[in-house]
Design a protein around this motif. Structure first.
Motif, PDB file in Angstrom:
ATOM      1  N   LEU A   1       1.662   1.878  -3.570  1.00 50.81           N
ATOM      2  CA  LEU A   1       0.451   2.342  -4.249  1.00 50.81           C
ATOM      3  C   LEU A   1       0.114   3.776  -3.857  1.00 50.81           C
ATOM      4  N   ALA A   2       0.371   4.153  -2.607  1.00 49.50           N
ATOM      5  CA  ALA A   2       0.126   5.524  -2.158  1.00 49.50           C
ATOM      6  C   ALA A   2       1.055   6.499  -2.880  1.00 49.50           C
TER       7      ALA A   2
ATOM      8  N   TYR B   1       0.817  -1.213   0.000  1.00 48.80           N
ATOM      9  CA  TYR B   1       0.000   0.000   0.000  1.00 48.80           C
ATOM     10  C   TYR B   1       0.853   1.265   0.000  1.00 48.80           C
ATOM     11  N   LYS B   2       2.046   1.196   0.578  1.00 50.19           N
ATOM     12  CA  LYS B   2       2.914   2.378   0.574  1.00 50.19           C
ATOM     13  C   LYS B   2       3.354   2.712  -0.839  1.00 50.19           C
TER      14      LYS B   2
ATOM     15  N   ASN C   1      -0.292   6.928  -6.382  1.00 46.39           N
ATOM     16  CA  ASN C   1      -1.474   7.798  -6.339  1.00 46.39           C
ATOM     17  C   ASN C   1      -1.077   9.259  -6.242  1.00 46.39           C
TER      18      ASN C   1
ATOM     19  N   ARG D   1      -8.275   7.049  -2.837  1.00 45.95           N
ATOM     20  CA  ARG D   1      -7.075   7.613  -2.210  1.00 45.95           C
ATOM     21  C   ARG D   1      -7.141   7.501  -0.695  1.00 45.95           C
TER      22      ARG D   1
ATOM     23  N   TYR E   1      -8.786   5.164   1.034  1.00 46.31           N
ATOM     24  CA  TYR E   1      -8.607   3.757   1.358  1.00 46.31           C
ATOM     25  C   TYR E   1      -7.130   3.371   1.323  1.00 46.31           C
ATOM     26  N   VAL E   2      -6.432   3.755   0.271  1.00 41.02           N
ATOM     27  CA  VAL E   2      -5.025   3.402   0.136  1.00 41.02           C
ATOM     28  C   VAL E   2      -4.191   4.089   1.206  1.00 41.02           C
ATOM     29  N   THR E   3      -4.478   5.355   1.504  1.00 36.61           N
ATOM     30  CA  THR E   3      -3.716   6.089   2.489  1.00 36.61           C
ATOM     31  C   THR E   3      -3.880   5.484   3.881  1.00 36.61           C
TER      32      THR E   3
ATOM     33  N   ARG F   1      -4.632   2.400   4.596  1.00 36.19           N
ATOM     34  CA  ARG F   1      -3.955   1.097   4.620  1.00 36.19           C
ATOM     35  C   ARG F   1      -2.439   1.266   4.667  1.00 36.19           C
ATOM     36  N   ALA F   2      -1.919   2.287   4.027  1.00 33.76           N
ATOM     37  CA  ALA F   2      -0.470   2.512   4.020  1.00 33.76           C
ATOM     38  C   ALA F   2       0.039   2.961   5.387  1.00 33.76           C
TER      39      ALA F   2
END
Length: 46
Positions: free
Chosen positions: A5-6, A2-3, A9, A37, A39-41, A43-44
């Motif tokens: 992917l963040a 996730y990091k 993004n 954004r 959701y990903v943030t 999770r990261a």
């Protein structure tokens, strides 16, 4: 995962905060990007 992917993004997707977008006036695709954004943030950060 996730990091990474963040970071992607942050580079690719637009920042609606910098554009001063009003959430009440956001279109469906803008709300989808904001939600993704968020959701990903979250999770990261875990």
């Amino acid at each position: 995962m996730y990091k990474i992917l963040a970071q992607i993004n942050k580079l690719i997707l637009p920042s609606f905060t910098k554009q001063r977008l009003d959430l009440a006036k956001a279109t469906k695709w803008q709300m989808a990007i904001i939600g993704f954004r968020y959701y990903v943030t979250t999770r990261a950060l875990n």
